[in-house]
Design an enzyme around this catalytic site. Structure first.
Site, PDB file in Angstrom:
ATOM      1  N   HIS A 113       0.842  -1.197   0.000  1.00  0.00           N
ATOM      2  CA  HIS A 113       0.000   0.000   0.000  1.00  0.00           C
ATOM      3  C   HIS A 113       0.878   1.247   0.000  1.00  0.00           C
ATOM      4  O   HIS A 113       1.296   1.743   1.045  1.00  0.00           O
ATOM      5  CB  HIS A 113      -0.928   0.013   1.213  1.00  0.00           C
ATOM      6  CG  HIS A 113      -1.966   1.088   1.158  1.00  0.00           C
ATOM      7  ND1 HIS A 113      -3.321   0.826   1.042  1.00  0.00           N
ATOM      8  CD2 HIS A 113      -1.872   2.439   1.174  1.00  0.00           C
ATOM      9  CE1 HIS A 113      -3.992   1.963   1.015  1.00  0.00           C
ATOM     10  NE2 HIS A 113      -3.115   2.963   1.091  1.00  0.00           N
ATOM     11  N   HIS A 161       1.240   4.922  -2.579  1.00  0.00           N
ATOM     12  CA  HIS A 161       0.819   5.687  -3.753  1.00  0.00           C
ATOM     13  C   HIS A 161       2.047   6.284  -4.432  1.00  0.00           C
ATOM     14  O   HIS A 161       2.848   6.971  -3.784  1.00  0.00           O
ATOM     15  CB  HIS A 161      -0.134   6.804  -3.350  1.00  0.00           C
ATOM     16  CG  HIS A 161      -1.420   6.305  -2.781  1.00  0.00           C
ATOM     17  ND1 HIS A 161      -2.567   6.153  -3.533  1.00  0.00           N
ATOM     18  CD2 HIS A 161      -1.739   5.898  -1.527  1.00  0.00           C
ATOM     19  CE1 HIS A 161      -3.539   5.686  -2.777  1.00  0.00           C
ATOM     20  NE2 HIS A 161      -3.060   5.515  -1.556  1.00  0.00           N
ATOM     21  N   ARG A 167       4.572  15.626 -15.262  1.00  0.00           N
ATOM     22  CA  ARG A 167       4.012  16.173 -16.497  1.00  0.00           C
ATOM     23  C   ARG A 167       4.300  15.351 -17.740  1.00  0.00           C
ATOM     24  O   ARG A 167       3.650  15.543 -18.771  1.00  0.00           O
ATOM     25  CB  ARG A 167       4.530  17.601 -16.708  1.00  0.00           C
ATOM     26  CG  ARG A 167       4.207  18.521 -15.542  1.00  0.00           C
ATOM     27  CD  ARG A 167       4.766  19.907 -15.744  1.00  0.00           C
ATOM     28  NE  ARG A 167       4.547  20.752 -14.567  1.00  0.00           N
ATOM     29  CZ  ARG A 167       4.936  22.020 -14.462  1.00  0.00           C
ATOM     30  NH1 ARG A 167       5.562  22.595 -15.496  1.00  0.00           N
ATOM     31  NH2 ARG A 167       4.715  22.700 -13.350  1.00  0.00           N
ATOM     32  N   ASP A 209      -6.074   3.329  -9.401  1.00  0.00           N
ATOM     33  CA  ASP A 209      -7.261   3.556  -8.566  1.00  0.00           C
ATOM     34  C   ASP A 209      -8.165   4.651  -9.120  1.00  0.00           C
ATOM     35  O   ASP A 209      -7.740   5.514  -9.895  1.00  0.00           O
ATOM     36  CB  ASP A 209      -6.869   3.864  -7.123  1.00  0.00           C
ATOM     37  CG  ASP A 209      -6.282   5.256  -6.932  1.00  0.00           C
ATOM     38  OD1 ASP A 209      -5.782   5.850  -7.913  1.00  0.00           O
ATOM     39  OD2 ASP A 209      -6.310   5.758  -5.794  1.00  0.00           O
ATOM     40  N   GLY A 261      -9.207   8.168  -2.428  1.00  0.00           N
ATOM     41  CA  GLY A 261      -9.908   9.408  -2.137  1.00  0.00           C
ATOM     42  C   GLY A 261     -10.632   9.391  -0.801  1.00  0.00           C
ATOM     43  O   GLY A 261     -10.618   8.407  -0.061  1.00  0.00           O
ATOM     44  N   HIS A 297      -9.685   1.112  -1.151  1.00  0.00           N
ATOM     45  CA  HIS A 297      -9.548   1.680   0.183  1.00  0.00           C
ATOM     46  C   HIS A 297     -10.917   1.641   0.863  1.00  0.00           C
ATOM     47  O   HIS A 297     -11.946   1.882   0.227  1.00  0.00           O
ATOM     48  CB  HIS A 297      -9.131   3.151   0.119  1.00  0.00           C
ATOM     49  CG  HIS A 297      -7.733   3.394  -0.326  1.00  0.00           C
ATOM     50  ND1 HIS A 297      -7.168   2.792  -1.404  1.00  0.00           N
ATOM     51  CD2 HIS A 297      -6.779   4.231   0.188  1.00  0.00           C
ATOM     52  CE1 HIS A 297      -5.916   3.234  -1.557  1.00  0.00           C
ATOM     53  NE2 HIS A 297      -5.663   4.107  -0.604  1.00  0.00           N
ATOM     54  N   GLU A 347     -11.142   3.870   6.501  1.00  0.00           N
ATOM     55  CA  GLU A 347     -10.100   4.818   6.914  1.00  0.00           C
ATOM     56  C   GLU A 347     -10.785   6.055   7.494  1.00  0.00           C
ATOM     57  O   GLU A 347     -10.824   6.243   8.705  1.00  0.00           O
ATOM     58  CB  GLU A 347      -9.203   5.183   5.737  1.00  0.00           C
ATOM     59  CG  GLU A 347      -8.104   6.185   6.078  1.00  0.00           C
ATOM     60  CD  GLU A 347      -7.388   6.736   4.851  1.00  0.00           C
ATOM     61  OE1 GLU A 347      -6.304   7.322   5.031  1.00  0.00           O
ATOM     62  OE2 GLU A 347      -7.915   6.607   3.724  1.00  0.00           O
ATOM     63  N   ASP A 401       1.732   4.195   2.731  1.00  0.00           N
ATOM     64  CA  ASP A 401       0.692   5.039   2.146  1.00  0.00           C
ATOM     65  C   ASP A 401       1.300   6.153   1.277  1.00  0.00           C
ATOM     66  O   ASP A 401       1.390   6.006   0.065  1.00  0.00           O
ATOM     67  CB  ASP A 401      -0.214   5.611   3.237  1.00  0.00           C
ATOM     68  CG  ASP A 401      -1.568   6.062   2.711  1.00  0.00           C
ATOM     69  OD1 ASP A 401      -1.897   5.743   1.549  1.00  0.00           O
ATOM     70  OD2 ASP A 401      -2.320   6.706   3.461  1.00  0.00           O
TER      71      ASP A 401
END
Length: 338
Positions: free
Chosen positions: A14, A16, A69, A136, A169, A196, A199, A277
């Protein structure tokens, strides 16, 4: 204990990609794009990120996100994080990335997004870290009637090593159940369901993730303990929880690390692992999370070995990678000093 944990072969499930960006990566990309950071930080970009509240965190995070970018930016961010993982003996990591933020918000072409992730994954492999990707849906940005993420997943322009679909989110006001069709379409492609839940919202969020999205793993899941019946259901069926103590503490999910429910989750029979995370923004890494497990939450050496084996079992690593890590864990158990 620290040396034991440092040398322990590790798996992370887990994390990101967009939240993994260290201050060094942010500074390098800001310089590359001549990006003005004065609205976010006074003076120089800090060596270590911190934030006063969630809106302050959001400003910093969005600045970093806006630096991704092109293909090289994505590859650089992936490789920079892989260097940190490799230094901690992390052998396999599943990184979540939010296609919507890059394709719809950032206007990146799908091929550029794919190629950047592929190049980052290739560089990571050269460091000895195998990466699996989870794409996700950001539930507080992409509403259920939008189909940006699922259409991207169905397009065939996806990165190598793609293993699952997630749902990220802010949970409050954005329930999981309306995304059932998105997840059904993704699992029909052979992707795994990795949302997710539990949380920022209670146990019902976890129930929707399991019942409506067919969750095989739950990102966080710490609030499942609010429902004893559901807790038993997850324990009995082996639905896995990816627990992130520092994140939970900094974002107010728990009052303090000493209050974290991880020990009670284990006692209840839940299968769990420790994770970071958003390690760049939360100024943490996987070794730090494992040390918290030992020093604050009472995990033993044997616990850590079991949790790494459980994480490996819950992962979607390629068969050869899984076998190699299993053998390495067995060797480590027989001689941690080797």
């Amino acid at each position: 204990m620290t040396e034991f944990l440092r040398h322990l072969p590790k798996i992370e499930l887990h994390c990101h990609l967009e939240g993994s960006m260290s201050s060094a990566t942010v500074r390098a990309l800001a310089a590359r794009h001549a990006a003005d950071h004065s609205a976010v930080w006074d003076g120089e970009i800090p060596d270590h990120f911190s934030f006063a509240d969630f809106p302050d965190f959001g400003r910093q995070y969005l600045f970093g996100l806006g630096l991704l970018r092109d293909e090289e930016d994505l590859a650089r961010a992936t490789d920079d994080h892989a260097a940190i993982l490799a230094a901690q003996n992390v052998r396999y990591a599943e990184l979540t990335t939010t296609a919507y933020s890059h394709l719809r918000v950032g206007g990146m072409a799908p091929e550029v997004y794919r190629d950047g992730l592929n190049e980052g994954r290739r560089r990571a492999a050269e460091r000895g870290v195998t990466i699996g990707w989870v794409v996700d849906i950001p539930r507080d940005l992409e509403m259920p009637d939008e189909t940006v993420t699922i259409e991207y997943l169905e397009s065939g322009r996806t990165p190598d090593g793609l293993v699952g679909i997630g749902l990220g989110g802010y949970e409050v006001g954005f329930p999981a159940a309306p995304y059932a069709d998105h997840f059904a379409r993704a699992t029909a492609l052979g992707l795994h369901s990795l949302p997710h839940a539990g949380e920022t919202e209670g146990a019902d969020s976890v129930r929707q993730a399991v019942d409506d999205l067919g969750a095989e793993r739950i990102g966080h899941g710490v609030r499942v303990l609010e429902d004893a019946e559901l807790t038993k259901q997850l324990a009995d069926t082996g639905v896995f929880c990816e627990v992130c103590p520092t994140s939970n503490s900094l974002l107010g999910v728990v009052d303090s690390l000493t209050d974290h429910p991880l020990p009670r989750m284990i006692e209840a029979g839940l299968r769990v692992s420790l994770n970071t995370d958003d390690p760049g923004w939360f100024d943490t890494d996987l070794l730090t999370e494992l040390r918290i497990g030992s020093e604050v939450l009472g995990l033993t050496d044997a616990d850590h070995l079991r949790l790494q084996r459980d994480a490996l079992d819950a992962s979607f690593a390629p068969v050869d990678v899984r076998a190699a890590i299993a053998a390495e864990l067995a060797q480590f158990e027989s001689d941690p000093t080797a």
